[in-house]
Design an enzyme around this catalytic site. Structure first.
Site, PDB file in Angstrom:
ATOM      1  N   CYS A 163       0.808  -1.227   0.000  1.00 17.55           N
ATOM      2  CA  CYS A 163       0.000   0.000   0.000  1.00 17.55           C
ATOM      3  C   CYS A 163       0.839   1.273   0.000  1.00 17.55           C
ATOM      4  CB  CYS A 163      -0.930  -0.007   1.213  1.00 17.55           C
ATOM      5  SG  CYS A 163      -1.746  -1.588   1.439  1.00 17.55           S
ATOM      6  N   HIS A 302      -2.932   7.885   5.735  1.00 21.16           N
ATOM      7  CA  HIS A 302      -3.118   6.556   5.141  1.00 21.16           C
ATOM      8  C   HIS A 302      -4.535   6.084   5.488  1.00 21.16           C
ATOM      9  CE1 HIS A 302      -1.943   2.893   3.229  1.00 21.16           C
ATOM     10  NE2 HIS A 302      -2.099   2.171   4.320  1.00 21.16           N
ATOM     11  N   GLU A 313      -1.609   5.335  13.346  1.00 22.48           N
ATOM     12  CA  GLU A 313      -1.234   6.522  12.580  1.00 22.48           C
ATOM     13  C   GLU A 313      -1.487   7.799  13.380  1.00 22.48           C
ATOM     14  OE1 GLU A 313      -1.552   8.372   8.061  1.00 22.48           O
ATOM     15  OE2 GLU A 313      -3.012   6.853   8.678  1.00 22.48           O
ATOM     16  N   LYS A 334      -9.772   7.774   1.730  1.00 18.52           N
ATOM     17  CA  LYS A 334     -10.201   6.384   1.534  1.00 18.52           C
ATOM     18  C   LYS A 334     -11.667   6.222   1.946  1.00 18.52           C
ATOM     19  CE  LYS A 334      -5.712   4.047   1.826  1.00 18.52           C
ATOM     20  NZ  LYS A 334      -4.802   5.205   2.043  1.00 18.52           N
ATOM     21  N   HIS A 339      -9.742   1.590  -0.375  1.00 17.55           N
ATOM     22  CA  HIS A 339      -8.287   1.481  -0.351  1.00 17.55           C
ATOM     23  C   HIS A 339      -7.803   0.950  -1.692  1.00 17.55           C
ATOM     24  CE1 HIS A 339      -4.276   0.962   0.740  1.00 17.55           C
ATOM     25  NE2 HIS A 339      -4.374   0.310   1.884  1.00 17.55           N
ATOM     26  N   PHE A 398       1.737  -3.253   4.134  1.00 17.27           N
ATOM     27  CA  PHE A 398       2.067  -4.562   4.693  1.00 17.27           C
ATOM     28  C   PHE A 398       3.564  -4.826   4.506  1.00 17.27           C
ATOM     29  CE2 PHE A 398      -2.279  -6.977   4.316  1.00 17.27           C
ATOM     30  CZ  PHE A 398      -2.795  -6.166   5.317  1.00 17.27           C
TER      31      PHE A 398
END
Length: 412
Positions: A163, A302, A313, A334, A339, A398
């Site tokens: 991502c 994010h 975050e 998002k 996403h 990830f």
């Protein structure tokens, strides 16, 4: 000597608009691109919703043969790249194409092709695998196809960092131009993984929301968040050395002034405790931009709508910005697009560019239930008309990949 790097072209195909203007208007209007999955039958699936690109017909962009020989993730990249190139008003006849590059990645690559040909293999045997299986599915082919389509002969690179792919692509392109290796780079990310195994894999990882209410599925920073919603599409930005852009009279949208990348070195899917790796990326990007945290007006987070990401975050922003975190505006688009995996970072960079251009801070839509673990100013539900000099965008992938860029309103 470090060279200044500016943004001179934008291209996007997203769940809320198939070009940049439609996409940005969707952001300003608080449009949600999440709906029931149309591309395959979800009768037996736990997951019913995704953020698909709407009204997309490949033959509107490609001839029939090309359409059949190009996976959707590459098609999306080419569509966005053509728009960005046209928007930049670059002319191949006047440009040294050896000094133009592509840095373009995808989180997963040609998953539609992989699924289709694996079924052919299982049901009909190895001789029925398409000869185009490999060139359609391998992840580098988005960059390769864009290079071929536009005649770009400089560096052509594919970054794959889940991502964080889109933001890493922009950042590495920025460094490439800054240090003199190229004059222009098309940078971005693309993704087309709303497929049975794409959805099934993330669902069984417990990463996806099982909500059936499209307005309560992707809800970043909301206490009731329970997973992300898969999106798809592509984003491309044209990065250009400042003097090169000025010499050809290019429109300059904004300047890219800071970038940093870090690794959590912690876990394959979970972020490091209190977002430690993300905090380092933000701090290093602020240092690279040679500014103070107080100068940042807006952060495009994010903000995936998972419990661990959003709380982590939040902690990371507090750690990196200190007292300034109490005033900075933070939203996750998002909530609009779902996403978009490898495409997310570039599409969100475009949000930052347009936010600076239009003096508009985009909201986090569909927000209802405050969470004490996410107690920043997340610009709930209503955008704000406000001048922005510096905007930051975060991407966390990830594998512990973290990337942050800082975009500035252009000044001579």
């Amino acid at each position: 000597m470090n060279r200044r790097v500016v943004i001179t072209g934008l291209g996007a195909i997203t769940p809320i608009g198939n070009d940049v203007n439609e996409f940005w208007n969707g952001i300003k209007e608080g449009k949600c691109g999440i709906d029931e999955i149309k591309s395959f039958d979800v009768t037996d699936n736990k997951i019913k919703l995704a953020a698909e690109v709407k009204d997309y017909n490949s033959e509107d962009y490609f001839d029939r043969k090309e359409s059949k020989r190009t996976d959707k993730f590459s098609q999306f990249a080419i569509v966005a790249a053509r728009e960005a190139w046209k928007d930049s008003k670059l002319d191949k006849e006047k440009q040294d194409m050896d000094r133009v590059g592509v840095v373009l990645g995808s989180g997963i690559g040609g998953l539609t092709t992989i699924e289709k040909d694996n079924l052919n293999f299982i049901n009909k045997g190895p001789d029925r695998i398409s000869p185009m299986y490999i060139p359609m599915s391998i992840t580098n082919m988005a960059a390769g196809n864009v290079s071929i389509d536009l005649g770009i002969k400089g560096e052509s690179l594919c970054i794959v960092s889940a991502c964080a792919t889109g933001t890493h692509s922009i950042g590495e392109a920025y460094r490439n131009i800054k240090h003199g290796y190229q004059d222009i780079i098309l940078a971005g990310g693309t993704e087309a993984s709303i497929t049975p195994t794409g959805i099934g894999g993330f669902a069984n990882l417990k990463a996806l929301s099982q909500s059936t209410d499209k307005n309560r599925a992707s809800i970043p920073f909301d206490k009731e968040r329970n997973g992300f919603v898969m999106g798809e599409g592509a984003g491309i930005i044209v990065l250009e050395e400042l003097e090169h852009a000025k010499a050809r009279g290019a429109k300059i949208y904004a300047e890219l002034v800071g970038y940093a990348a870090t690794s959590d070195a912690y876990h394959i899917t979970a972020p490091a405790p209190e977002g430690e790796g993300g905090a380092r990326a933000m701090s290093l990007a602020i240092k690279d931009a040679n500014i103070n945290a107080e100068q940042i007006t807006y952060i495009n987070a994010h903000g995936t709508s998972t419990h661990l990401n959003d709380s982590g975050e939040t902690s990371a922003i507090k750690k990196a910005l200190g007292e300034a975190s109490k005033k900075v505006m933070v939203s996750s688009t998002k909530s609009n697009t779902g996403h978009m995996l490898g495409a997310a970072g570039t599409v969100e960079a475009i949000v930052c560019v347009k936010a600076i251009e239009d003096s508009f801070v985009p909201p986090t839509i569909n927000y209802k239930v405050p969470d004490e673990e996410c107690d920043l100013d997340i610009v709930p539900n209503e955008g704000r008309n406000l001048k922005i000099k510096y905007a930051m965008s975060n991407s966390l992938g990830f594998g512990g990949h973290n990337a942050t860029i800082i975009i500035k309103k252009y000044e001579e």
